[in-house]
Design an enzyme around this catalytic site. Sequence first.
Site, PDB file in Angstrom:
ATOM      1  N   CYS A  40     -27.844 -55.481  78.525  1.00 32.52           N
ATOM      2  CA  CYS A  40     -26.428 -56.121  79.127  1.00 32.52           C
ATOM      3  C   CYS A  40     -26.426 -56.565  80.648  1.00 32.52           C
ATOM      4  O   CYS A  40     -27.380 -56.084  81.367  1.00 32.52           O
ATOM      5  CB  CYS A  40     -25.560 -55.276  78.782  1.00 32.52           C
ATOM      6  SG  CYS A  40     -23.754 -56.011  79.356  1.00 32.52           S
ATOM      7  N   ASP A  42     -24.445 -56.153  82.593  1.00 29.61           N
ATOM      8  CA  ASP A  42     -23.421 -55.366  83.617  1.00 29.61           C
ATOM      9  C   ASP A  42     -24.398 -54.959  84.829  1.00 29.61           C
ATOM     10  O   ASP A  42     -25.844 -54.180  84.750  1.00 29.61           O
ATOM     11  CB  ASP A  42     -23.223 -54.154  82.839  1.00 29.61           C
ATOM     12  CG  ASP A  42     -22.102 -53.237  83.445  1.00 29.61           C
ATOM     13  OD1 ASP A  42     -22.487 -52.697  84.559  1.00 29.61           O
ATOM     14  OD2 ASP A  42     -21.200 -52.943  82.766  1.00 29.61           O
ATOM     15  N   ARG A  44     -24.405 -52.224  86.190  1.00 33.97           N
ATOM     16  CA  ARG A  44     -24.800 -50.591  86.192  1.00 33.97           C
ATOM     17  C   ARG A  44     -25.867 -50.367  85.503  1.00 33.97           C
ATOM     18  O   ARG A  44     -26.097 -49.146  85.097  1.00 33.97           O
ATOM     19  CB  ARG A  44     -23.455 -50.015  86.100  1.00 33.97           C
ATOM     20  CG  ARG A  44     -22.263 -50.302  86.954  1.00 33.97           C
ATOM     21  CD  ARG A  44     -20.898 -49.946  86.290  1.00 33.97           C
ATOM     22  NE  ARG A  44     -20.360 -50.567  85.132  1.00 33.97           N
ATOM     23  CZ  ARG A  44     -19.257 -50.380  84.507  1.00 33.97           C
ATOM     24  NH1 ARG A  44     -18.477 -49.471  84.902  1.00 33.97           N
ATOM     25  NH2 ARG A  44     -19.110 -51.444  83.404  1.00 33.97           N
ATOM     26  N   HIS A  96     -24.811 -50.336  76.083  1.00 41.86           N
ATOM     27  CA  HIS A  96     -24.201 -49.091  76.826  1.00 41.86           C
ATOM     28  C   HIS A  96     -22.718 -49.019  76.542  1.00 41.86           C
ATOM     29  O   HIS A  96     -21.976 -49.953  76.079  1.00 41.86           O
ATOM     30  CB  HIS A  96     -24.351 -49.497  78.408  1.00 41.86           C
ATOM     31  CG  HIS A  96     -23.553 -50.686  78.826  1.00 41.86           C
ATOM     32  ND1 HIS A  96     -22.455 -50.500  79.796  1.00 41.86           N
ATOM     33  CD2 HIS A  96     -23.658 -52.145  78.736  1.00 41.86           C
ATOM     34  CE1 HIS A  96     -22.031 -51.594  79.880  1.00 41.86           C
ATOM     35  NE2 HIS A  96     -22.675 -52.547  79.462  1.00 41.86           N
ATOM     36  N   CYS A  99     -18.845 -50.843  77.779  1.00 43.47           N
ATOM     37  CA  CYS A  99     -19.238 -52.331  77.848  1.00 43.47           C
ATOM     38  C   CYS A  99     -18.183 -53.168  77.975  1.00 43.47           C
ATOM     39  O   CYS A  99     -17.214 -53.339  76.933  1.00 43.47           O
ATOM     40  CB  CYS A  99     -20.209 -52.714  76.754  1.00 43.47           C
ATOM     41  SG  CYS A  99     -20.766 -54.398  76.905  1.00 43.47           S
TER      42      CYS A  99
HETATM   43 ZN   LIG Z   1     -22.000 -54.435  78.896  1.00 48.41          ZN
END
Ligand SMILES: [Zn+2]
Length: 210
Positions: A40, A42, A44, A96, A99
């Site tokens: 992803c 993201d 993080r 994750h 999400c």
């Molecule tokens: Zn995500």
Amino acid sequence: MLDDLLIRNRQWSAQRNADEPGYFARLATRQSPEFFWIGCSDSRVPANVVAGLDPGEVFVHRNVANVVHSSDMNLLSALEFAVDALHIREIIVCGHYGCGGVRAATEDLPHGLADHWLEPIRRLARAYAVDLARCENMDELRDRLAELNVLEGVRRVSETPILQRAWADGEPIRVHGLIYGLKDGLLRDLDCTVAHGDVMNGKMTVYGRE
Ligand SMILES: [Zn+2]
């Protein structure tokens, strides 16, 4: 902000070279990563950091909610390069918990283009509606859906002509499904690895709920 970033980059480069003289000169000549990571976007969940890998050790493709679209030329080009040129043997689809993309796919709100992108996750939610209805709350439902999205990604990667051809040629490639916990920093193996000759048969399991 950009100046700060550039300063940090110079500090990192200098420190790295001090720790390992000639590091960049060596790395510049070739890359031979062991892993191809589909994850992803993201911020993080950076592949290198959460997997404890250095530059040069993981080839990465990331998109919103780590969706594997069978017609995504970006992903397929990276996959083909990973398999045919870099001879990577370990492919990881990593989702994750928490999400935002999965969350958006469960909301009855317009998200613009993201709604097109996230359609496969909405489809999964419909296909597994009976299983997912057993979740005790929406957070749990979204986490189960994030796991299903990883399984679906593993299945789709495995079904690409790229992987089918590589396996037919006897390449010992394995496709793994992992999920990362934002709250504990841990990667979990969803135990859905597909290897040479395997097929993902039958209906996928909603993990933790038989
Ligand atoms: Zn995500």
